[in-house]
Enzyme design. Structure first.
Site, PDB file in Angstrom:
ATOM      1  N   TYR A 165     -13.419  -1.787 -26.347  1.00 29.70           N
ATOM      2  CA  TYR A 165     -13.659  -0.611 -27.196  1.00 29.70           C
ATOM      3  C   TYR A 165     -12.803  -0.716 -28.466  1.00 29.70           C
ATOM      4  CZ  TYR A 165     -13.000   4.262 -28.722  1.00 29.70           C
ATOM      5  OH  TYR A 165     -12.889   5.416 -29.465  1.00 29.70           O
ATOM      6  N   LYS A 174     -13.723  -1.246 -32.369  1.00 31.39           N
ATOM      7  CA  LYS A 174     -13.381  -0.182 -33.325  1.00 31.39           C
ATOM      8  C   LYS A 174     -12.664  -0.804 -34.528  1.00 31.39           C
ATOM      9  CE  LYS A 174     -13.920   3.895 -32.933  1.00 31.39           C
ATOM     10  NZ  LYS A 174     -15.145   4.680 -33.304  1.00 31.39           N
TER      11      LYS A 174
HETATM   12  N1  LIG Z   1     -12.833  11.338 -27.707  1.00 32.96           N
HETATM   13  C1  LIG Z   1     -11.703  10.815 -28.202  1.00 32.96           C
HETATM   14  O1  LIG Z   1     -10.631  11.066 -27.704  1.00 32.96           O
HETATM   15  C2  LIG Z   1     -11.775   9.953 -29.421  1.00 32.96           C
HETATM   16  C3  LIG Z   1     -10.579   9.593 -30.030  1.00 32.96           C
HETATM   17  C4  LIG Z   1     -10.600   8.799 -31.175  1.00 32.96           C
HETATM   18  C5  LIG Z   1     -11.811   8.399 -31.702  1.00 32.96           C
HETATM   19  N2  LIG Z   1     -12.979   8.760 -31.110  1.00 32.96           N
HETATM   20  C6  LIG Z   1     -14.240   8.349 -31.725  1.00 32.96           C
HETATM   21  O2  LIG Z   1     -14.973   9.529 -32.044  1.00 32.96           O
HETATM   22  C7  LIG Z   1     -16.360   9.256 -32.007  1.00 32.96           C
HETATM   23  C8  LIG Z   1     -17.074  10.297 -31.158  1.00 32.96           C
HETATM   24  O3  LIG Z   1     -16.590  10.253 -29.838  1.00 32.96           O
HETATM   25  P1  LIG Z   1     -17.007  11.332 -28.747  1.00 32.96           P
HETATM   26  O4  LIG Z   1     -15.823  11.541 -27.913  1.00 32.96           O
HETATM   27  O5  LIG Z   1     -17.642  12.489 -29.424  1.00 32.96           O
HETATM   28  O6  LIG Z   1     -18.081  10.510 -27.897  1.00 32.96           O
HETATM   29  P2  LIG Z   1     -19.461  10.976 -27.235  1.00 32.96           P
HETATM   30  O7  LIG Z   1     -19.820   9.939 -26.262  1.00 32.96           O
HETATM   31  O8  LIG Z   1     -19.380  12.393 -26.786  1.00 32.96           O
HETATM   32  O9  LIG Z   1     -20.488  10.937 -28.445  1.00 32.96           O
HETATM   33  C9  LIG Z   1     -20.999   9.751 -28.984  1.00 32.96           C
HETATM   34  C10 LIG Z   1     -22.466   9.953 -29.338  1.00 32.96           C
HETATM   35  O10 LIG Z   1     -22.966   8.742 -29.922  1.00 32.96           O
HETATM   36  C11 LIG Z   1     -24.297   8.562 -29.474  1.00 32.96           C
HETATM   37  N3  LIG Z   1     -24.675   7.158 -29.557  1.00 32.96           N
HETATM   38  C12 LIG Z   1     -24.107   6.113 -28.899  1.00 32.96           C
HETATM   39  N4  LIG Z   1     -24.745   4.966 -29.189  1.00 32.96           N
HETATM   40  C13 LIG Z   1     -25.733   5.275 -30.069  1.00 32.96           C
HETATM   41  C14 LIG Z   1     -26.746   4.500 -30.730  1.00 32.96           C
HETATM   42  N5  LIG Z   1     -26.861   3.189 -30.540  1.00 32.96           N
HETATM   43  N6  LIG Z   1     -27.583   5.148 -31.557  1.00 32.96           N
HETATM   44  C15 LIG Z   1     -27.497   6.490 -31.733  1.00 32.96           C
HETATM   45  N7  LIG Z   1     -26.565   7.253 -31.150  1.00 32.96           N
HETATM   46  C16 LIG Z   1     -25.683   6.652 -30.314  1.00 32.96           C
HETATM   47  C17 LIG Z   1     -24.286   9.077 -28.047  1.00 32.96           C
HETATM   48  O11 LIG Z   1     -25.600   9.404 -27.622  1.00 32.96           O
HETATM   49  C18 LIG Z   1     -23.360  10.275 -28.142  1.00 32.96           C
HETATM   50  O12 LIG Z   1     -24.053  11.480 -28.341  1.00 32.96           O
HETATM   51  C19 LIG Z   1     -16.501   7.814 -31.518  1.00 32.96           C
HETATM   52  O13 LIG Z   1     -16.648   6.961 -32.627  1.00 32.96           O
HETATM   53  C20 LIG Z   1     -15.177   7.532 -30.858  1.00 32.96           C
HETATM   54  O14 LIG Z   1     -14.852   6.167 -30.932  1.00 32.96           O
HETATM   55  C21 LIG Z   1     -12.985   9.532 -29.980  1.00 32.96           C
HETATM   56  C1  LIG Z   2      -3.311   7.545 -16.124  1.00 36.43           C
HETATM   57  C2  LIG Z   2      -3.765   8.956 -16.182  1.00 36.43           C
HETATM   58  C3  LIG Z   2      -2.938   9.965 -15.459  1.00 36.43           C
HETATM   59  C4  LIG Z   2      -4.887   9.243 -16.857  1.00 36.43           C
HETATM   60  C5  LIG Z   2      -5.595  10.552 -16.945  1.00 36.43           C
HETATM   61  C6  LIG Z   2      -5.909  10.957 -18.345  1.00 36.43           C
HETATM   62  C7  LIG Z   2      -6.825   9.975 -19.060  1.00 36.43           C
HETATM   63  C8  LIG Z   2      -8.216  10.029 -18.451  1.00 36.43           C
HETATM   64  C9  LIG Z   2      -6.850  10.316 -20.549  1.00 36.43           C
HETATM   65  C10 LIG Z   2      -5.443  10.481 -21.122  1.00 36.43           C
HETATM   66  C11 LIG Z   2      -5.438   9.902 -22.547  1.00 36.43           C
HETATM   67  C12 LIG Z   2      -6.901   9.717 -22.837  1.00 36.43           C
HETATM   68  C13 LIG Z   2      -7.332   8.867 -24.005  1.00 36.43           C
HETATM   69  C14 LIG Z   2      -8.618   8.272 -24.007  1.00 36.43           C
HETATM   70  C15 LIG Z   2      -9.492   8.394 -22.790  1.00 36.43           C
HETATM   71  C16 LIG Z   2      -9.002   9.368 -21.690  1.00 36.43           C
HETATM   72  C17 LIG Z   2      -7.503   9.273 -21.499  1.00 36.43           C
HETATM   73  C18 LIG Z   2      -7.093   7.859 -21.094  1.00 36.43           C
HETATM   74  C19 LIG Z   2      -9.092   7.357 -25.143  1.00 36.43           C
HETATM   75  C20 LIG Z   2      -8.897   5.952 -24.582  1.00 36.43           C
HETATM   76  C21 LIG Z   2     -10.564   7.586 -25.488  1.00 36.43           C
HETATM   77  C22 LIG Z   2     -11.013   6.728 -26.696  1.00 36.43           C
HETATM   78  C23 LIG Z   2     -10.182   7.095 -27.918  1.00 36.43           C
HETATM   79  O1  LIG Z   2     -10.597   6.460 -29.108  1.00 36.43           O
HETATM   80  C24 LIG Z   2      -8.670   6.880 -27.694  1.00 36.43           C
HETATM   81  C25 LIG Z   2      -8.310   5.430 -27.649  1.00 36.43           C
HETATM   82  C26 LIG Z   2      -7.927   7.493 -28.919  1.00 36.43           C
HETATM   83  O2  LIG Z   2      -7.845   8.688 -29.017  1.00 36.43           O
HETATM   84  O3  LIG Z   2      -7.449   6.780 -29.796  1.00 36.43           O
HETATM   85  C27 LIG Z   2      -8.253   7.679 -26.409  1.00 36.43           C
HETATM   86  C28 LIG Z   2      -6.772   7.663 -26.120  1.00 36.43           C
HETATM   87  C29 LIG Z   2      -6.389   8.743 -25.146  1.00 36.43           C
END
Ligand SMILES: NC(=O)c1ccc[n+]([C@@H]2O[C@H](COP(=O)([O-])OP(=O)(O)OC[C@H]3O[C@@H](n4cnc5c(N)ncnc54)[C@H](O)[C@@H]3O)[C@@H](O)[C@H]2O)c1
Ligand SMILES: CC(C)=CCC[C@@H](C)[C@H]1CC[C@H]2C3=C(CC[C@]12C)[C@@]1(C)CC[C@H](O)[C@@](C)(C(=O)O)[C@@H]1CC3
Length: 341
Positions: free
Chosen positions: A142, A146
């Protein structure tokens, strides 16, 4: 001269996802016109025009970009997957097709949702700035893709297309599909008794509304000649918190016990590496979903918090919702995950 609309037209790619949908709601709240592009449909709204398609296909994207001023690209496969092909195709090649579609459609602003983890290698980062180098050993596929994606978007910044990357970290809030649900799932399976490390590692968790606010400011900043063009920006709650305090607050808020027993970080990290190695070996035979992937162990046991000074200086970012309020709103929104007795 063209008539200047007061509010811009936006396209949210991934607008049916967790972050994307919150962004859509806030854009509507602030009177923008909104298109959504996604490969699935998760909600309906008569104010939004939906386009269903695969972002890897420029021809799918083009109709959604007609007369659009700002494209927000926040689609990605779920980070917990270990499918390299999928990450590479969607995050890297797909982003290249988003860029070329923007150019072809005459879109002038592109905001990418990157991740602060593009600089994280599993070692402590404290108050990290955007000048840190990209991880040379990204901790999973991932993150690896990214990085490729962010480089591509920043590199494509030019006179016709202004680009910016927003790097959130640990997004949480209502409807988040992974953080709170995974934590509750672990608690229900009795796996949340343990603290990995000494429990004193500071991290960023960022409330989804603040991440959304940062995205909108980033998109608005991309005027001709703006210093923000072609740059990356951390968006945080500006309030690092002990990882285990955060998890405990969520767990206690939902009626579960907080973790108590400490296990050494390094030991667990190496166990996770070995277990992951065997899972990879066995993958053709059985698919095993790891609770403790090396990435998760690293995130749970190290410092990883970032400075958002650059966003404050360059586009007057400040978090709108503070940590206590954010945790409160999140806990309230997950009534269905509350412990039943
Ligand atoms: N959730 C976090 O903690 C976190 C932290 C840092 C960055 N991000 C980034 O934020 C963005 C959104 O994450 P999220 O948590 O909302 O994820 P999410 O899975 O809820 O949403 C992602 C969406 O992208 C769509 N998608 C995936 N592949 C696709 C494709 N080929 N064509 C069209 N649509 C597609 C999915 O259907 C989904 O609705 C991502 O780029 C992720 O890397 C998330
Ligand atoms: C070990 C334990 C107790 C875990 C429970 C909590 C676990 C599920 C939970 C705690 C922290 C959290 C976390 C992510 C997934 C769930 C997770 C790991 C990810 C990886 C999603 C993708 C984002 O891009 C990214 C990298 C970001 O924000 O940069 C995050 C970083 C922070």
């Amino acid at each position: 001269m063209a008539v200047r609309r007061s509010k811009k037209k936006c396209l949210v790619i991934g607008g049916c996802g967790f972050l994307g949908r919150h962004l859509v709601e806030e854009l509507l709240e602030r009177d923008y016109t909104v298109n959504v592009f996604d490969m699935r449909s998760t909600f309906e709204d008569e104010m939004v025009t939906f386009f269903i398609g695969d972002l890897c296909k420029t021809e799918d994207l083009l109709p959604a970009m007609e007369n659009v001023d700002i494209v927000f690209h926040c689609a990605s496969p779920a980070p917990s997957s270990d499918n390299y092909q999928l990450f590479y195709r969607v995050n890297y090649e797909g982003t290249k097709s988003v860029i070329s579609a923007c150019k072809e459609a005459g879109v002038q602003r592109l905001v990418l949702t990157s991740s602060a983890s593009v600089v994280f290698e599993g070692v402590d980062i404290q108050n990290g700035s955007e000048d840190l180098p990209y991880a040379s050993h990204p901790i999973d596929y991932y993150t690896e893709t990214k990085i490729l994606q962010e480089k591509e978007v920043l590199k494509s910044n030019c006179e016709d297309l202004h680009t910016i990357a927003v790097r959130p970290h640990g997004i949480f809030g209502p409807r988040d599909p992974q953080l709170v649900p995974t934590v509750v799932d672990m608690a229900r399976k009795g796996k949340s008794k343990y603290i990995i490390g000494d429990g004193r590692n500071l991290v960023d968790f960022t409330y989804v509304k603040n991440v959304v606010h940062g995205h909108i400011l980033a998109g608005e900043s991309l005027d001709e000649g703006s210093v923000t063009c072609g740059k990356a920006y951390h968006i945080t709650n500006d309030d690092p918190i002990y990882f285990w305090d955060f998890l405990s607050k969520i767990l206690i808020g939902l009626g579960y016990a907080a973790p108590r027993y400490k296990i050494p970080y390094t030991l667990l990290f190496y166990i996770a590496l070995v277990v992951q190695f065997f899972c990879t070996l066995l993958k053709p035979l059985v698919v095993i979903k790891l609770t403790f992937s090396p990435m998760r162990v690293a995130l749970a046991g190290t410092h990883h918090y970032y400075s958002c000074e650059r966003a404050k200086n360059d586009f007057a970012y400040k978090p709108l919702v503070n940590m206590d309020k954010a945790i409160d709103l999140t806990v309230q929104s997950y009534a269905e995950l509350r412990k039943k007795d």
